[in-house]
Scaffold this motif. Structure first.
Motif, PDB file in Angstrom:
ATOM      1  N   GLN A  60       0.841  -1.178   0.000  1.00 52.78           N
ATOM      2  CA  GLN A  60       0.000   0.000   0.000  1.00 52.78           C
ATOM      3  C   GLN A  60       0.884   1.239   0.000  1.00 52.78           C
ATOM      4  N   ASP A  61       0.525   2.219  -0.791  1.00 50.95           N
ATOM      5  CA  ASP A  61       1.309   3.453  -0.886  1.00 50.95           C
ATOM      6  C   ASP A  61       0.356   4.618  -1.084  1.00 50.95           C
ATOM      7  N   LYS A  62      -0.053   5.230   0.030  1.00 49.12           N
ATOM      8  CA  LYS A  62      -1.043   6.296  -0.036  1.00 49.12           C
ATOM      9  C   LYS A  62      -0.491   7.558  -0.681  1.00 49.12           C
ATOM     10  N   ASP A  63       0.850   7.653  -0.764  1.00 52.80           N
ATOM     11  CA  ASP A  63       1.449   8.862  -1.330  1.00 52.80           C
ATOM     12  C   ASP A  63       1.705   8.745  -2.824  1.00 52.80           C
ATOM     13  N   ASP A  64       1.417   7.597  -3.389  1.00 51.85           N
ATOM     14  CA  ASP A  64       1.667   7.424  -4.815  1.00 51.85           C
ATOM     15  C   ASP A  64       0.718   8.302  -5.623  1.00 51.85           C
ATOM     16  N   ASP A  65       1.270   9.061  -6.566  1.00 47.06           N
ATOM     17  CA  ASP A  65       0.463  10.007  -7.337  1.00 47.06           C
ATOM     18  C   ASP A  65      -0.613   9.320  -8.170  1.00 47.06           C
ATOM     19  N   ASP A  66      -0.299   8.128  -8.659  1.00 51.33           N
ATOM     20  CA  ASP A  66      -1.267   7.421  -9.496  1.00 51.33           C
ATOM     21  C   ASP A  66      -2.329   6.689  -8.683  1.00 51.33           C
ATOM     22  N   SER A  67      -2.058   6.497  -7.392  1.00 49.41           N
ATOM     23  CA  SER A  67      -2.991   5.799  -6.487  1.00 49.41           C
ATOM     24  C   SER A  67      -3.360   4.419  -7.007  1.00 49.41           C
ATOM     25  N   PHE A  68      -2.419   3.783  -7.735  1.00 46.08           N
ATOM     26  CA  PHE A  68      -2.754   2.492  -8.334  1.00 46.08           C
ATOM     27  C   PHE A  68      -2.844   1.395  -7.299  1.00 46.08           C
ATOM     28  N   ASN A  69      -2.206   1.586  -6.147  1.00 47.57           N
ATOM     29  CA  ASN A  69      -2.141   0.481  -5.201  1.00 47.57           C
ATOM     30  C   ASN A  69      -2.609   0.854  -3.802  1.00 47.57           C
TER      31      ASN A  69
END
Length: 335
Positions: free
Chosen positions: A234-243
């Motif tokens: 999980q990566d809430k900071d990812d810009d694409d929000s893919f995961n």
């Protein structure tokens, strides 16, 4: 008047909670995939076995019952849904061994015998139902390594020898030799998982010093190149929000591939299964395993059919076997 307002508020609150509960149930019901119970394994219940597939048969060898390390070999007939016992593995009994299939023969090596980490290596010939010892693995003695064959080339790598490892060696069955391969820049780990799609290997999950590993890699044996894919945490900071909703990280999980898609199932305390599409580099959750959650189970595919079996939950060891059908809706009547 206050009583009326309070009643309205309570009704609204109840409706909201009811809606949330229904939404969660609907989300669970929306997951696609069905688990079908198959013929139970004829040997002793066990965990940490290893497997290889030749033709219509899957072969399961070695493992641990909780009391005894094993060296028996069993063949699963996928068309008839039954088991046959074959010639015992001729190495020392062990668990957490590694294996692959190469040129219609099965290979088993490495592992742990309860005292020692191992590096011996054996070939199984299904035509003669016999084992032959081959050149020892060229790396350090270890267990919980991955073994795989892709593009006609076979490999052992990662694992634990007292330290966590990230090295890979290729086996040449014609010369009966091992060659150290370079180029893997992923994290060290043991109890990782591998599936094969279009002659490429995908290395996923595993653990290093108590930390579950999130990096995910594709290996192309034709070019001897490792390519990092999207992480599985999980990566809430990812810009694409893919995961944002990924809960894939785990160790001691099992894998198989069906029709160009990869599947990762189970692991420590888990029964969820995730489906990977290489063209999009994305994962989708499917219907969770309908048997008990388990770790150290066996997963394999035969003719685009995915199977999952054995393993343990705490001190309980399993001998049940399941087939996963990814395109069907969940059905309780077939298990």
């Amino acid at each position: 008047m206050n009583n009326l307002k309070n009643g309205i508020l309570l009704a609204a609150l109840f409706s909201s909670l009811f809606f949330i509960g229904c939404s969660k149930s609907d989300d669970e019901d929306d997951l696609i995939g069905n688990w079908v119970k198959k013929s139970a394994f004829d040997g002793p219940a066990r965990s940490s076995a290893t497997s290889f597939v030749i033709g219509d048969y899957a072969y399961i060898a070695t493992g641990y019952t909780g009391d005894v390390y094993l060296k028996d070999l069993w063949a699963y007939n996928s068309t008839g849904d039954y088991w046959e016992q074959k010639a015992d593995f001729t190495g020392i009994a062990r668990s957490s061994a590694s294996s692959f299939t190469l040129n219609d023969k099965g290979y088993v090596g490495l592992g742990y015998d309860g005292t020692n980490k191992l590096k011996d290596f054996y070939q199984y010939d299904p035509t003669s139902n016999s084992w032959t010892q081959k050149t020892d693995f060229a790396g350090t003695a270890r267990y919980a390594a991955v073994g795989f064959q892709a593009g006609g080339k076979a490999y052992f790598g990662t694992g634990y020898d007292g330290n966590y490892l990230k090295d890979f060696y290729q086996y040449d069955d014609q010369a009966n030799t091992w060659t150290l391969m370079n180029g893997f820049s992923g994290n060290k780990r043991r109890n990782a998982s591998v599936f094969i799609i279009d002659d490429k290997a995908y290395l996923v999950a595993g653990i290093n010093n108590g930390v579950l590993q999130a990096d995910f890699w594709q290996f192309d044996p034709a070019a001897d190149v490792w390519t990092r894919k999207r992480d599985i945490d999980q990566d809430k900071d990812d810009d694409d929000s893919f995961n944002d909703d990924y809960t894939i990280v785990r160790s001691n999980a099992s894998t198989f591939s069906i029709n160009g898609l990869g599947y990762l199932v189970g692991g420590e305390g888990l029964k969820t299964i995730w489906e990977y599409t290489p063209t999009t580099d994305l994962w989708v959750e499917r219907t969770s395993m309908e048997g008990a959650s388990r770790t150290d189970a066996v997963g394999f595919a035969i003719n685009n059919r995915g199977f999952y079996m054995l393993g343990r939950l705490g001190s309980t060891y399993f001998d049940d076997a399941w087939e996963f059908k990814p395109l069907e809706e969940q059905n309780d009547d077939d298990n």
